[in-house]
Design an enzyme around this catalytic site. Structure first.
Site, mmCIF file in Angstrom:
data_model
loop_
_atom_site.group_PDB
_atom_site.id
_atom_site.type_symbol
_atom_site.label_atom_id
_atom_site.label_comp_id
_atom_site.label_asym_id
_atom_site.label_seq_id
_atom_site.Cartn_x
_atom_site.Cartn_y
_atom_site.Cartn_z
ATOM 1 N N TRP A 1 66.087 27.835 116.643
ATOM 2 C CA TRP A 1 65.575 27.654 115.283
ATOM 3 C C TRP A 1 66.067 26.298 114.791
ATOM 4 O O TRP A 1 67.266 26.006 114.871
ATOM 5 C CB TRP A 1 66.128 28.792 114.422
ATOM 6 N N LYS B 1 62.617 39.096 107.058
ATOM 7 C CA LYS B 1 61.429 39.475 107.848
ATOM 8 C C LYS B 1 61.256 40.986 107.906
ATOM 9 O O LYS B 1 60.171 41.493 107.668
ATOM 10 C CB LYS B 1 61.543 38.938 109.273
ATOM 11 N N ASP C 1 73.000 35.485 115.647
ATOM 12 C CA ASP C 1 72.057 35.322 114.545
ATOM 13 C C ASP C 1 71.016 36.434 114.687
ATOM 14 O O ASP C 1 70.295 36.497 115.684
ATOM 15 C CB ASP C 1 71.391 33.938 114.623
HETATM 16 C C1 LIG Z 1 66.559 32.492 114.123
HETATM 17 C C2 LIG Z 1 66.565 32.533 112.647
HETATM 18 N N1 LIG Z 1 67.725 32.653 112.009
HETATM 19 C C3 LIG Z 1 67.802 32.700 110.681
HETATM 20 C C4 LIG Z 1 66.684 32.615 109.911
HETATM 21 C C5 LIG Z 1 66.908 32.670 108.443
HETATM 22 O O1 LIG Z 1 65.945 33.113 107.633
HETATM 23 P P1 LIG Z 1 66.236 33.510 106.128
HETATM 24 O O2 LIG Z 1 67.215 32.535 105.582
HETATM 25 O O3 LIG Z 1 64.926 33.434 105.484
HETATM 26 O O4 LIG Z 1 66.815 34.887 106.171
HETATM 27 C C6 LIG Z 1 65.422 32.459 110.514
HETATM 28 C C7 LIG Z 1 64.195 32.295 109.741
HETATM 29 O O5 LIG Z 1 63.179 31.859 110.160
HETATM 30 C C8 LIG Z 1 65.376 32.434 111.924
HETATM 31 O O6 LIG Z 1 64.226 32.313 112.582
#
Ligand SMILES: Cc1ncc(COP(=O)(O)O)c(C=O)c1O
Length: 429
Positions: A144, A261, A225
């Site tokens: 990411w 999500k 993560d």
């Molecule tokens: C691998 C990964 N980690 C963390 C996140 C964090 O998302 P959020 O801050 O919206 O919870 C995302 C969002 O796309 C992600 O794909």
């Protein structure tokens, strides 16, 4: 003093930063007038009508919350809503977990998964005794995109480990293990709990066991993560399998958890950071320092989404209903994988990416994203000539496909592959 005082620029040398590629892609999509435009850029669930989805369970919980006379707008504690952090911890570690039972897991509510990653990285920057005089956190290649920025922002250097083989469009398992072996003992390794973003390529259960062995042997720290629990297989417990196994085997670890999500609460910023310590004393010390960091950064986290999630996780009826919502989302994504595979492979007989015999990777990959294997030239053509928006690395959000647009997308892919094949070497990075 004159009214015409000259204004001095305080930041004359600040360079212009590039726009965020995903948000820019969405803006281009919104501005596009093409009637059959398709947005496969952003990682957000869409219905078969291509619309955002407020989960029915979230709606129910939200109505109950509104009617609850005990809810007010007072500040939450610095580490968040206690019933939320406890329930969120249970979702990751399961009902019966030794580390939790021994009081070694501490949890702090964060600004969604991004906030959890940031708080964790900041904590490492301040308190971890890194194995060398360089502060480094290992991240998969690719990962990411925000991981790089989050880690660099706190003065730690992100270092890549091999993860994805662009020739086979699959896991580079040997490369992955070799890089874990080569890293100095006690290195910090960031791993995706499930549904790897951007590749959609996860290790199998057997591969996880081998990865775990190397973590134990090298005393590496597992920085998990977990942004897609439930999105990979549709089963919340199965998707937490890797993290539960690591905790059971006493690998030092933490988990960054997001409800963006799996609860569709993207803009409510609901998440948590869970740290598994060696004993209760270490757990307490870690939590005290995380509180200090949190206080100076956000003072205390927002309440609405945390109330919604804690209600869903603690009320059996809402929990069952949420599991159905998750099955709906993950099931629709799996159906789209099947449909796209059938169209490209069987109906259109589109030449697969170099190094692949077929388009089977579309079905083998898991979760929200798929790494198609389309090269940058092909993705550019999709955007510019077909109004199909996807990132330059060939990643598509499967949730952007539906029964109304999947054929249009497959035909566009077929056209760009045939018109570019043999001219540009395959590259998925
Ligand atoms: C691998 C990964 N980690 C963390 C996140 C964090 O998302 P959020 O801050 O919206 O919870 C995302 C969002 O796309 C992600 O794909």
């Amino acid at each position: 003093m004159s009214d015409q005082q000259e204004i001095y620029a305080a930041f004359p040398n600040v360079p212009q930063a590039p726009p965020d590629s995903i948000f820019q892609l969405t803006a281009r999509y919104v501005a596009d007038k093409h009637p059959n435009k398709i947005n496969l850029g952003v990682g957000a669930y869409r219905t078969d009508e291509g619309k955002p989805w407020v989960l029915p369970t979230v709606k129910k919980a939200s109505r109950q919350l509104e009617e609850n006379p005990d809810i007010d707008h007072e500040y939450l504690p610095i580490t968040g809503l206690p019933q939320f952090t406890k329930a969120a911890q249970g979702l990751i570690f399961g009902k019966q977990n030794k580390a939790v039972d021994e009081g070694r897991v501490i949890s702090v509510q964060t600004l969604s998964g991004t906030g959890a990653n940031h708080l964790a990285a900041l904590f490492f920057a301040k308190f971890y005794e890194f194995p060398t005089d360089k502060k480094e956190i290992y991240i998969s290649n690719p990962t990411w995109a925000n991981h790089n920025a989050i880690i660099s922002n706190v003065g730690v250097t992100p270092v890549s480990y091999r993860y994805y083989n662009k020739e086979t469009i699959a896991l580079d398992f040997d490369g992955y293990l070799e890089d874990l072996q080569k890293a100095p003992e006690r290195s910090v390794i960031l791993v995706h709990g499930c549904a790897h973003n951007p590749t959609g390529v996860d290790p199998t259960a057997e591969q996880w066991d081998k990865i775990l062995d190397v973590f134990l042997q090298k005393k590496h720290y597992a920085f998990f993560d977990s942004a897609y629990q439930g999105f990979a297989t549709g089963d919340l417990d199965r998707d937490a399998g890797s993290m539960r196994k690591f905790a059971e085997k006493r690998v030092p670890m933490l988990v960054c958890q997001s409800f963006a999500k799996n609860a569709g609460l993207y803009n409510e910023r609901v998440g948590a950071l869970h740290v598994v310590a060696a004993d209760i004393k270490e757990a307490e010390r870690v939590k005290s320092q995380l509180s200090v960091l949190q206080r100076s950064e956000i003072s205390n986290p927002p309440a609405y989404g945390a109330h919604i999630v804690s209600m869903i996780l603690t009320n059996p009826e809402l929990f069952e209903s949420w599991k159905n919502d998750i099955t709906t989302m993950s099931g629709r994504i799996i159906e789209m994988r099947d449909a796209l595979f059938d169209l490209l492979n069987d109906k259109l007989k589109t030449p697969p990416p170099p190094g692949r015999k077929d388009w089977g990777h579309i079905k083998e990959q898991i979760g929200m994203f798929s790494f198609t294997g389309l090269n940058p030239d092909q993705t550019k053509k999709l955007v510019e000539e077909h109004s199909v928006y996807l990132t330059g690395n060939g990643r598509i959000s499967m949730a952007g496909l539906n029964t109304h647009n999947v054929e249009t997308f497959a035909k566009a892919v077929d056209e760009v592959v045939r018109s570019t094949s043999g001219t540009v070497p395959g590259s998925a990075l």
